[in-house]
Scaffold this motif. Structure first.
Motif, PDB file in Angstrom:
ATOM      1  N   THR A 169       0.920  -0.839  -0.342  1.00 18.10           N
ATOM      2  CA  THR A 169      -0.249  -0.153   0.150  1.00 18.10           C
ATOM      3  C   THR A 169       0.828   1.238   0.031  1.00 18.10           C
ATOM      4  O   THR A 169       2.030   1.504   0.534  1.00 18.10           O
ATOM      5  CB  THR A 169      -0.952   0.229   1.043  1.00 18.10           C
ATOM      6  N   VAL A 170       0.847   2.339   0.069  1.00 16.33           N
ATOM      7  CA  VAL A 170       1.220   3.404  -0.345  1.00 16.33           C
ATOM      8  C   VAL A 170       0.097   4.756  -0.855  1.00 16.33           C
ATOM      9  O   VAL A 170      -1.154   4.517  -0.683  1.00 16.33           O
ATOM     10  CB  VAL A 170       1.655   4.188  -1.885  1.00 16.33           C
ATOM     11  N   VAL A 171       0.035   5.458   0.519  1.00 16.93           N
ATOM     12  CA  VAL A 171      -0.622   6.448   1.298  1.00 16.93           C
ATOM     13  C   VAL A 171       0.098   7.948   0.841  1.00 16.93           C
ATOM     14  O   VAL A 171       1.457   7.978   1.107  1.00 16.93           O
ATOM     15  CB  VAL A 171      -0.753   6.997   2.384  1.00 16.93           C
ATOM     16  N   LEU A 172      -0.984   8.212   0.080  1.00 12.35           N
ATOM     17  CA  LEU A 172       0.070  10.044  -1.173  1.00 12.35           C
ATOM     18  C   LEU A 172      -0.519  11.296  -0.305  1.00 12.35           C
ATOM     19  O   LEU A 172      -2.038  11.180  -0.302  1.00 12.35           O
ATOM     20  CB  LEU A 172       0.624   9.682  -2.079  1.00 12.35           C
ATOM     21  N   ALA A 173      -0.113  11.919   0.119  1.00 15.57           N
ATOM     22  CA  ALA A 173      -0.582  13.512   0.945  1.00 15.57           C
ATOM     23  C   ALA A 173       0.414  14.793   0.056  1.00 15.57           C
ATOM     24  O   ALA A 173       2.034  14.601  -0.097  1.00 15.57           O
ATOM     25  CB  ALA A 173      -0.763  13.591   2.286  1.00 15.57           C
ATOM     26  N   GLY A 174       0.135  15.897   0.437  1.00 12.14           N
ATOM     27  CA  GLY A 174       0.231  17.250   0.166  1.00 12.14           C
ATOM     28  C   GLY A 174      -0.256  17.172  -1.134  1.00 12.14           C
ATOM     29  O   GLY A 174       0.222  18.712  -1.777  1.00 12.14           O
ATOM     30  N   LEU A 175      -0.538  17.139  -2.599  1.00 13.09           N
ATOM     31  CA  LEU A 175      -1.286  17.609  -3.356  1.00 13.09           C
ATOM     32  C   LEU A 175      -2.846  17.884  -3.205  1.00 13.09           C
ATOM     33  O   LEU A 175      -3.073  17.907  -1.710  1.00 13.09           O
ATOM     34  CB  LEU A 175      -1.188  16.760  -4.673  1.00 13.09           C
ATOM     35  N   LEU A 176      -2.476  18.919  -3.918  1.00  9.43           N
ATOM     36  CA  LEU A 176      -3.738  19.656  -4.010  1.00  9.43           C
ATOM     37  C   LEU A 176      -4.939  18.786  -5.015  1.00  9.43           C
ATOM     38  O   LEU A 176      -5.063  18.576  -5.573  1.00  9.43           O
ATOM     39  CB  LEU A 176      -3.972  21.380  -4.429  1.00  9.43           C
ATOM     40  N   SER A 177      -5.959  19.262  -4.593  1.00 12.95           N
ATOM     41  CA  SER A 177      -7.611  18.311  -5.330  1.00 12.95           C
ATOM     42  C   SER A 177      -7.086  18.945  -6.617  1.00 12.95           C
ATOM     43  O   SER A 177      -7.637  17.543  -7.172  1.00 12.95           O
ATOM     44  CB  SER A 177      -8.533  18.704  -4.721  1.00 12.95           C
ATOM     45  N   GLY A 178      -6.521  19.606  -7.391  1.00 10.82           N
ATOM     46  CA  GLY A 178      -6.467  20.236  -8.883  1.00 10.82           C
ATOM     47  C   GLY A 178      -5.820  19.589  -9.171  1.00 10.82           C
ATOM     48  O   GLY A 178      -5.592  18.399 -10.668  1.00 10.82           O
ATOM     49  N   GLN A 179      -4.454  18.421  -8.647  1.00 10.26           N
ATOM     50  CA  GLN A 179      -3.548  17.958  -8.693  1.00 10.26           C
ATOM     51  C   GLN A 179      -3.058  16.608  -8.839  1.00 10.26           C
ATOM     52  O   GLN A 179      -2.867  15.195  -9.363  1.00 10.26           O
ATOM     53  CB  GLN A 179      -2.438  18.263  -8.267  1.00 10.26           C
ATOM     54  N   ALA A 180      -5.004  15.790  -7.773  1.00 13.49           N
ATOM     55  CA  ALA A 180      -4.575  14.126  -7.391  1.00 13.49           C
ATOM     56  C   ALA A 180      -5.190  13.648  -9.466  1.00 13.49           C
ATOM     57  O   ALA A 180      -4.656  12.494  -8.940  1.00 13.49           O
ATOM     58  CB  ALA A 180      -6.002  14.388  -6.860  1.00 13.49           C
ATOM     59  N   ARG A 181      -5.758  13.826  -9.979  1.00 18.42           N
ATOM     60  CA  ARG A 181      -5.874  13.311 -11.390  1.00 18.42           C
ATOM     61  C   ARG A 181      -4.571  13.057 -11.679  1.00 18.42           C
ATOM     62  O   ARG A 181      -4.481  11.584 -12.640  1.00 18.42           O
ATOM     63  CB  ARG A 181      -6.601  14.228 -12.243  1.00 18.42           C
ATOM     64  N   ARG A 182      -3.676  13.828 -12.105  1.00 19.41           N
ATOM     65  CA  ARG A 182      -2.264  14.379 -12.422  1.00 19.41           C
ATOM     66  C   ARG A 182      -1.188  12.724 -11.926  1.00 19.41           C
ATOM     67  O   ARG A 182      -0.915  12.472 -12.327  1.00 19.41           O
ATOM     68  CB  ARG A 182      -2.068  15.221 -12.450  1.00 19.41           C
ATOM     69  N   VAL A 183      -1.263  13.144 -10.261  1.00 21.69           N
ATOM     70  CA  VAL A 183      -0.710  12.228  -9.424  1.00 21.69           C
ATOM     71  C   VAL A 183      -1.189  10.915  -9.303  1.00 21.69           C
ATOM     72  O   VAL A 183      -0.089   9.842  -9.995  1.00 21.69           O
ATOM     73  CB  VAL A 183      -0.522  12.897  -8.305  1.00 21.69           C
ATOM     74  N   ARG A 184      -2.693  10.652  -9.658  1.00 24.73           N
ATOM     75  CA  ARG A 184      -3.153   9.192  -9.361  1.00 24.73           C
ATOM     76  C   ARG A 184      -2.423   8.370 -11.432  1.00 24.73           C
ATOM     77  O   ARG A 184      -1.776   7.326 -10.912  1.00 24.73           O
ATOM     78  CB  ARG A 184      -4.667   8.993  -9.565  1.00 24.73           C
TER      79      ARG A 184
END
Ligand SMILES: C[S@@+](CC[C@H](N)C(=O)[O-])C[C@H]1O[C@@H](n2cnc3c(N)ncnc32)[C@H](O)[C@@H]1O
Length: 306
Positions: free
Chosen positions: A252-267
């Protein structure tokens, strides 16, 4: 850290935080924050200098940020600053986790997984939505009977997430890293205060200073069953391939520090490397992504057979 140079910057400049180590004789430590979530493009950059910064150093620093606004230079009174930064640090709960300062030990209830963190020079007192989102993710994973044996926490700050993970899974072996050596010193102190023992064996926490996974110890200890990374979106995206490779199949990987508008790119960046989104937790503007590595994904770092 006795002097600060602060100025407003836009979000793009804040996220593209430059490496200033080679630009100054005595490089400052940089910190960016978003003072008002209602104004997501207005950030504040603060540089901490050990000595009074020269006018040239101030100009050089501001010139690295095209959007820099008016600059404020101030001397930090250590005692006053500490007192000020302690103010308002109310205990925060995330499931069974309670993060509190020494002044609030009375808030601990039976059954709590209490973590004592004082305000200081590192990020991670539990007050920020990103930290809280990750703590909720750990709480949830615990309820699903996950049993990670090897845990990595990248961008550990105060060490809060690594300490929390070891409280949840006391038999796991954890390693935590931060790009900022000051944060690693703070995390060492917090580990001691929370009776988290230092070391590499099961139940212990090893701390290293490194960007991302860029330390031989982090590579040698991979693959990890659980990776926590509360950093900004650009470094998270840059780390996707390496981080996926360092995660065990089914991990499992838990990622944070991104803003909602960046979630799609990170995923999307992580999906390309076999990490499938499982859940999105936390507050809307600061989502926390929980991803799982496909069990059938090809080769992992470290060659551990599972
Ligand atoms: C948002 S704080 C998270 C602190 C803590 N893990 C928490 O959840 O509250 C991000 C931390 O990551 C560190 N950091 C930033 N970029 C990094 C990188 N590329 N590699 C490792 N650490 C990094 C910062 O110094 C900071 O301590």
């Amino acid at each position: 850290m006795s002097w600060t140079v602060a100025f407003p910057v836009n979000r793009a400049d804040a996220e593209a935080l430059p490496d200033v180590d080679d630009l100054f004789d005595a490089p400052p430590t940089l910190n960016v924050e978003e003072p008002d979530p209602a104004r997501p493009d207005d950030w504040l950059l603060t540089a901490y200098f050990a000595d009074p910064p020269s006018p040239d150093a101030v100009t050089r620093l501001a010139s690295l940020f095209p959007s820099a606004g008016p600059v404020t230079v101030a001397e930090l009174e250590e005692a006053d600053w500490t007192t000020l930064s302690q103010r308002g640090l109310e205990p925060v709960r995330a499931g069974r986790f309670l993060v509190h300062t020494a002044a609030h030990t009375a808030a601990v209830r039976p059954g709590d997984r209490a973590i004592r963190i004082e305000a200081g020079l590192a990020f991670g007192t539990g007050q920020h939505a990103t930290t809280l989102g990750c703590l909720h993710a750990l709480d949830r994973l615990g309820k699903r009977r996950a049993r990670p044996a090897r845990i990595a926490d990248l961008g550990t700050g105060t060490g809060v997430l690594a300490i929390a993970a070891l409280k949840r899974w006391p038999g796991a072996a954890a390693v935590a890293s931060d790009i900022d050596p000051v944060a690693i010193g703070v995390a060492e102190g917090n580990a001691r205060a929370n009776r988290t023992r230092a070391g590499r064996a099961a139940g212990r926490l090893e701390l290293v200073t490194a960007p991302g996974l860029g330390h031989p110890r982090l590579k040698a200890r991979a693959p990890y069953d659980l990776v926590l990374a509360n950093i900004l979106a650009p470094p998270l995206i840059a780390l996707a391939r390496e981080l996926a490779h360092a995660t065990s199949p089914g991990g499992t990987v838990v990622l944070a520090g991104l803003l909602s508008g960046q979630a799609r790119r990170v995923r999307a960046a992580y999906r390309r490397h076999g990490l499938v989104p499982m859940a999105t937790l936390g507050r809307a503007e600061w989502p926390c992504l929980v991803l799982k590595r496909r069990a059938s994904a090809p080769g992992t770092a470290g060659g551990r057979k599972r």
